[in-house]
Scaffold this motif. Structure first.
Motif: not given
Length: 190
Positions: A59-60, A79-80, A109-111, A128-131
């Motif tokens: 959850i986030g 974080g998506v 964190g993917a955007v 991938a994460a933070n992409s």
């Protein structure tokens, strides 16, 4: 390459998955949608089929644009964000939103940003994460970085097999090995 649905790991995840299914119900849907937004999960109730809500393992804060279509077995980590890439301007008339095909995984964190047309994440693709992804992808690809670039293919998928076959053919050609038998040389015949 189809993944099996994984059940949520703990009570908060189970409650969120239940709420994602229930927000499409007629009378209780709106309060449940508001509760999900309060919890940080903003996914439109009509973005996915009720029997196939996206899987959220943690959850986030998750923000999904209203013009998004979500396929089966999609995994969204915390974080998506899926949104417009030109929020300072009026929406372009050709902005079509987002399509997440079946078996897509969006890392933490993917955007995904789009200003024109429809941004489609192909079946089985991993972001991938933070992409930060600003273009459509093909099926069974791995994307990473800011801005995101294709880092490879999912092992065992059709595109991965085709890429491996092309790589082997290029290596064989570079080594001077060809598939056709060579003609006998006239120089060494004596």
């Amino acid at each position: 390459m189809e993944r099996n649905f994984r059940s949520p790991t703990g009570p908060p995840e189970r409650i969120t998955m239940w709420a994602l299914r229930m927000q499409q119900k007629r009378f209780i849907g709106y309060p449940i949608h508001q509760w999900l937004r309060w919890r940080g999960v903003s996914i439109g109730p009509w973005s996915y089929a009720p029997e196939h809500p996206p899987y959220i393992p943690h959850i986030g804060t998750i923000t999904i644009h209203a013009r998004t279509v979500i396929g089966k077995n999609v995994t969204l980590f915390h974080g998506v964000t899926l949104g417009r890439g030109d929020i300072w301007d009026e929406p372009q008339p050709d902005f079509g939103g987002f399509v997440l095909e079946d078996d897509v995984i969006l890392g933490a964190g993917a955007v995904l940003l789009s200003a024109r047309g429809t941004l489609t994440v192909g079946q089985g693709t991993i972001v991938a994460a933070n992409s930060v992804l600003r273009e459509s992808t093909g099926a069974y690809e791995i994307w990473a970085g800011n801005p995101a670039r294709r880092a490879g293919y999912i092992p065992g998928s059709g595109p991965a097999r085709a890429a491996l076959k092309a790589k082997k053919a290029a290596e064989a050609e570079a080594a001077g090995v060809s598939g056709a038998p060579e003609a006998p040389s006239a120089v060494n015949q004596g």
